[in-house]
Structures are given as structure tokens and as C-alpha cells.
Design an enzyme around this catalytic site. Structure first.
Site, PDB file in Angstrom:
ATOM      1  N   ARG A   1       0.824  -1.209   0.000  1.00  0.00           N
ATOM      2  CA  ARG A   1       0.000   0.000   0.000  1.00  0.00           C
ATOM      3  C   ARG A   1       0.857   1.257   0.000  1.00  0.00           C
ATOM      4  O   ARG A   1       0.415   2.313  -0.454  1.00  0.00           O
ATOM      5  CB  ARG A   1      -0.976   0.015   1.176  1.00  0.00           C
ATOM      6  CG  ARG A   1      -2.108   1.032   0.962  1.00  0.00           C
ATOM      7  CD  ARG A   1      -3.075   1.105   2.133  1.00  0.00           C
ATOM      8  NE  ARG A   1      -2.557   1.885   3.225  1.00  0.00           N
ATOM      9  CZ  ARG A   1      -2.261   1.418   4.437  1.00  0.00           C
ATOM     10  NH1 ARG A   1      -2.436   0.151   4.729  1.00  0.00           N
ATOM     11  NH2 ARG A   1      -1.793   2.225   5.368  1.00  0.00           N
TER      12      ARG A   1
ATOM     13  N   TYR B   1     -11.400  15.627 -17.879  1.00  0.00           N
ATOM     14  CA  TYR B   1     -11.968  14.276 -17.937  1.00  0.00           C
ATOM     15  C   TYR B   1     -13.254  14.204 -17.089  1.00  0.00           C
ATOM     16  O   TYR B   1     -13.292  14.734 -15.981  1.00  0.00           O
ATOM     17  CB  TYR B   1     -10.914  13.287 -17.432  1.00  0.00           C
ATOM     18  CG  TYR B   1     -11.395  11.881 -17.290  1.00  0.00           C
ATOM     19  CD1 TYR B   1     -11.649  11.102 -18.412  1.00  0.00           C
ATOM     20  CD2 TYR B   1     -11.597  11.319 -16.038  1.00  0.00           C
ATOM     21  CE1 TYR B   1     -12.087   9.794 -18.283  1.00  0.00           C
ATOM     22  CE2 TYR B   1     -12.041  10.008 -15.900  1.00  0.00           C
ATOM     23  CZ  TYR B   1     -12.285   9.261 -17.021  1.00  0.00           C
ATOM     24  OH  TYR B   1     -12.732   7.968 -16.890  1.00  0.00           O
TER      25      TYR B   1
ATOM     26  N   ASP C   1      -3.039  16.884 -15.829  1.00  0.00           N
ATOM     27  CA  ASP C   1      -3.282  15.504 -16.215  1.00  0.00           C
ATOM     28  C   ASP C   1      -2.662  15.347 -17.609  1.00  0.00           C
ATOM     29  O   ASP C   1      -3.156  15.898 -18.582  1.00  0.00           O
ATOM     30  CB  ASP C   1      -4.803  15.257 -16.234  1.00  0.00           C
ATOM     31  CG  ASP C   1      -5.177  13.838 -16.651  1.00  0.00           C
ATOM     32  OD1 ASP C   1      -4.382  13.193 -17.362  1.00  0.00           O
ATOM     33  OD2 ASP C   1      -6.285  13.394 -16.294  1.00  0.00           O
TER      34      ASP C   1
ATOM     35  N   LYS D   1      -4.277   4.277 -20.164  1.00  0.00           N
ATOM     36  CA  LYS D   1      -4.277   4.672 -21.571  1.00  0.00           C
ATOM     37  C   LYS D   1      -2.896   4.369 -22.202  1.00  0.00           C
ATOM     38  O   LYS D   1      -2.546   3.228 -22.351  1.00  0.00           O
ATOM     39  CB  LYS D   1      -4.683   6.136 -21.702  1.00  0.00           C
ATOM     40  CG  LYS D   1      -5.872   6.533 -20.800  1.00  0.00           C
ATOM     41  CD  LYS D   1      -7.153   5.803 -21.157  1.00  0.00           C
ATOM     42  CE  LYS D   1      -8.242   5.914 -20.090  1.00  0.00           C
ATOM     43  NZ  LYS D   1      -8.552   7.240 -19.586  1.00  0.00           N
TER      44      LYS D   1
HETATM   45  C1  LIG Z   1      -9.245   7.744 -18.435  1.00  0.00           C
HETATM   46  C2  LIG Z   1      -8.797   9.053 -17.918  1.00  0.00           C
HETATM   47  C3  LIG Z   1      -8.758   9.316 -16.536  1.00  0.00           C
HETATM   48  C4  LIG Z   1      -9.206   8.301 -15.498  1.00  0.00           C
HETATM   49  O1  LIG Z   1      -8.325   7.245 -15.437  1.00  0.00           O
HETATM   50  P1  LIG Z   1      -8.683   5.792 -14.831  1.00  0.00           P
HETATM   51  O2  LIG Z   1      -7.416   5.037 -14.997  1.00  0.00           O
HETATM   52  O3  LIG Z   1      -9.830   5.244 -15.613  1.00  0.00           O
HETATM   53  O4  LIG Z   1      -9.053   6.015 -13.404  1.00  0.00           O
HETATM   54  C5  LIG Z   1      -8.284  10.541 -16.128  1.00  0.00           C
HETATM   55  N1  LIG Z   1      -7.905  11.480 -17.023  1.00  0.00           N
HETATM   56  C6  LIG Z   1      -7.946  11.274 -18.351  1.00  0.00           C
HETATM   57  C7  LIG Z   1      -7.513  12.351 -19.278  1.00  0.00           C
HETATM   58  C8  LIG Z   1      -8.389  10.060 -18.849  1.00  0.00           C
HETATM   59  O5  LIG Z   1      -8.462   9.857 -20.174  1.00  0.00           O
END
Ligand SMILES: *Cc1c(COP(=O)(O)O)cnc(C)c1O
Length: 382
Positions: free
Chosen positions: A47, A101, A173, A198
Site C-alpha cells: 500500500r 476528464y 493531467d 491509456k
Molecule cells: C481515463 C482518464 C482518466 C481516469 O483514469 P482511470 O485510470 O480510468 O481512473 C483521467 N484522465 C484522463 C484524461 C483520462 O483519459
């Protein structure tokens, strides 16, 4: 070697662990959740992200982003929620881009006010709007670039500068661009976050997240993370570290394929418009060219015709799967109005520029000629 290494070299070598007792050249999966007290070593605990396999993945992503410390987690939302809980307290104010997002938007709009945190959504692409939204109690500025699904481009250095001038943290992000195309820490941003689900994972078989920041901020982040606990298990940490070795290789191919497909689609008589930062026609092209070394694998487009026409083309594609998510080696298409922006009212969607006919494309690493041919035949069915 002390000099700065290239992206591909960093992707292959940074963070990798060689177990000298057996001599394998890949990072081993250490499954223990309990570690002996010995020497002066840090005690491993999953963790805490301190097992060798988790640390290897975290160090690799930190090296790719050019940051001091990295951390890997069980999802993108895991690092996003932990970051917001780390840097914001009751009475603070957050300035956040309107087009972030959907999950982030939902978290910020529904949860932060309950915790006594004020929130203002702005168009981060307009530096004046952003500066005007800053208040004496603004603690953080949060944004993405390029954005989903219209690929709007935000000037990263400018946002970082506005945040700094007001004594606020800047948080980005970087999921869509990846560190192969842009490294926001070098442009003055404090915290870089990823949905590793992604491009970092890149094979549509992994759910994970990552955060990179300087050591002093990471100590605060980890303190929160130890409480919130969205851990990345060691098997997936291994898969992430393995996948990151080909990140630069994959992203360069995503970039090249997306640019070729965008150029083809833009010139096609049945296409109304294409949104891709690599096209000179894109409003954000100049800023993108300044801060990105490649324009990414994501594009979106408007077809001439109604929703039925768009659906027919999408259904006629053979190589592109009609599916959610993005960033994998296989090409995907989706309708943002039915996926990421489904929770919005039709009115809100219109205001955001997301029509019912907008098609989002995640360009994979297949041969661009094949992808172009596939779109050509699908458009010929009209
Ligand atoms: C998919 C996505 C998220 C969320 O990510 P998870 O791994 O599904 O929690 C956050 N920001 C962007 C830009 C995304 O495409």
C-alpha cells in the site's frame, strides 16, 4: 552514466531492477506483502508503494517525466483524488478547466464543495479568464492539454506562471500527451498525473495511474495515499514497467499515424472538419508546436450529415473497434456524446462543442495506409 539520456533509452532502462541472485534482465515480481527488518533498508509494503516492483515502475515514469519522484497507483482517479485531497483543505479555492476528464469533473463538482473547498470552472485556454478566476485563497490550478474530445491546446507555461504568481500549485493531467510528447514539469508545472490505463499501459489490458512531482510534494502525497490506499498490485506494476519500455516507440507511431489520418480526413469531401493539434488549421497548433514534440494519437472529426450518417460510417469501419477508452495499440472510435459526455445535458454538450455527430478516434500503431484505406471504404458507403 550521468548525462541526460534519450527517451527510448530512458524508457528501456530507468527504474529497472536486476535480481543478481538469478541474473534475469527483467524486473522481478516481488509478491511479498511482508518484509524482514534488516540492514537500513526501507521496509516494503504494497500500500505504501515501496515493494521493488512498484518502485521500478514509479522510477521509470518519473525519469520519463523528468521529475524527482514518481508513484504508481491502481487507477488514474486514484492519483487524481489523492492529489486533490493532499493539496486542498476546507476554505481553499480550486481553479479547474471546464473540459477536464468526466470522472475528474464529477469528483470535483460533487465532492469538493462537501468538504468546504470552493471550485471555479474556467476555460484554461484563455489565460485572462484563468488569471481573473484566481482568488487570495486559490490553492491549486488543475488542467489538461490536449483536451478530450476536441483536442483544445492550453499553454502550459502560461498556466504554471499564473499559478505561481498567486502562490498556488499547478496540477496537470498529462494522459493524452504522455511524457514522450510533452514534459510539463520542465515548463514549471508542480504535479503531473496520469491515467496509466491509456498510453502508459498501452495495450488496453491494465488499469493504473501515476503521479510525478518533486520530493517535498511527494512526501505529502504519499502521506495522503497511505490513508486513501488505491494501490497498484505488484503484478500490474510489473506489466506497467514492462509496457513503459516501449512507450516512446509506441507514441512516436501513434503520432505519425494520427497525423497521416488527420491529413487524409481533412481533405475528404465527406468530412466537415477534423480536430488535431498537428494540423495547421487547428486553433491550438502554434502553442502545440511550441510545447509538444509530437501531436499525439487522438483526433476527432465532424462528418457532413446527421447522427445516422455518422453511425453508419462508424459501423462500416473494419479495423477501428467501436469502443470506449483510448491509448492502446489498436485503433478505436467512439461518440463522446454517448460516452465521456453522456452525463451532460444536450445544452451543456452544445456549449462544450460536443455534438451528437462528433466522432473521437484513438489511432493505434497499425500501418497508417491500412487505417486510411479503412476510413476511405467506410466513407464510400455513404
Ligand atoms: C481515463 C482518464 C482518466 C481516469 O483514469 P482511470 O485510470 O480510468 O481512473 C483521467 N484522465 C484522463 C484524461 C483520462 O483519459
Amino acid at each position: 552514466m550521468s548525462e541526460k539520456l534519450g527517451k527510448h533509452t530512458t524508457a528501456v532502462h530507468a527504474g529497472g531492477v536486476i535480481d543478481r541472485s538469478v541474473g534475469g534482465v527483467t524486473t522481478p515480481i516481488h509478491t511479498a506483502s511482508s518484509y524482514l527488518y534488516f540492514d537500513e533498508r526501507e521496509i516494503g509494503y504494497p500500500r505504501y508503494g515501496t515493494t521493488p516492483t512498484q518502485k521500478a515502475a514509479a522510477e521509470k515514469i518519473a525519469a520519463l517525466e523528468g521529475g524527482e519522484r514518481g508513484f504508481v497507483a491502481g487507477s488514474g482517479m486514484g492519483v487524481i483524488s489523492t492529489t486533490l485531497l493532499t493539496f486542498l483543505s476546507a476554505g481553499d479555492h480550486l481553479v479547474i478547466q471546464r473540459g477536464v476528464y468526466g470522472g475528474t469533473h464529477h469528483l470535483v463538482a460533487s465532492m469538493l464543495p462537501r468538504l468546504g473547498i470552493q471550485v471555479d470552472f474556467v476555460d484554461a485556454g484563455k489565460a485572462d479568464d484563468m488569471a481573473a478566476a484566481m482568488k487570495p485563497n486559490t490553492k491549486a490550478v488543475y488542467f489538461e492539454t490536449p483536451t478530450n474530445p476536441l483536442l483544445d491546446v492550453v499553454d502550459i507555461a502560461k498556466v504554471a506562471e499564473i499559478a505561481k504568481a498567486h502562490g498556488a500549485f499547478s496540477i496537470i493531467d498529462n494522459t493524452f500527451a504522455t511524457p514522450v510528447n510533452q514534459t510539463p514539469l520542465a515548463l514549471g508545472v508542480d504535479v503531473v498525473l496520469h491515467s496509466g490505463t491509456k498510453y502508459l499501459g498501452g495495450h488496453s489490458d491494465l488499469n493504473c495511474g501515476a503521479a510525478v512531482m518533486r520530493a517535498e510534494l511527494m512526501e505529502r502525497f504519499e502521506d495522503t495515499f497511505h490513508c486513501t490506499g488505491p494501490t497498484l498490485n505488484v503484478y500490474d506494476a510489473y506489466l506497467l514497467e514492462r509496457s513503459l519500455k516501449t512507450l516512446a516507440l509506441r507514441v512516436e507511431r501513434h503520432n505519425a499515424g494520427a497525423l497521416k489520418l488527420a491529413e487524409f480526413l481533412e481533405a475528404h469531401p465527406k468530412i466537415e472538419g477534423v480536430f488535431y493539434p498537428g494540423l495547421a488549421s487547428h486553433p491550438g497548433h502554434a502553442v502545440a508546436a511550441k510545447q509538444m514534440s509530437g501531436f499525439g494519437g487522438m483526433l476527432s472529426l465532424e462528418l457532413k450529415g446527421d447522427a445516422k450518417t455518422a453511425r453508419r460510417v462508424v459501423d462500416s469501419l473494419e479495423l477501428f473497434h467501436h469502443a470506449v477508452s483510448l491509448g492502446g495499440v489498436e485503433s478505436l472510435v467512439c461518440f463522446p456524446a454517448l460516452t465521456s459526455h453522456e452525463k451532460m445535458s444536450a445544452e451543456e454538450r452544445r456549449a462544450a462543442g460536443v455534438s451528437d455527430t462528433l466522432v473521437r478516434v484513438s489511432v493505434g500503431i497499425e500501418d497508417a495506409e491500412d487505417l486510411i484505406k479503412d476510413w476511405g471504404q467506410a466513407l464510400d458507403t455513404l
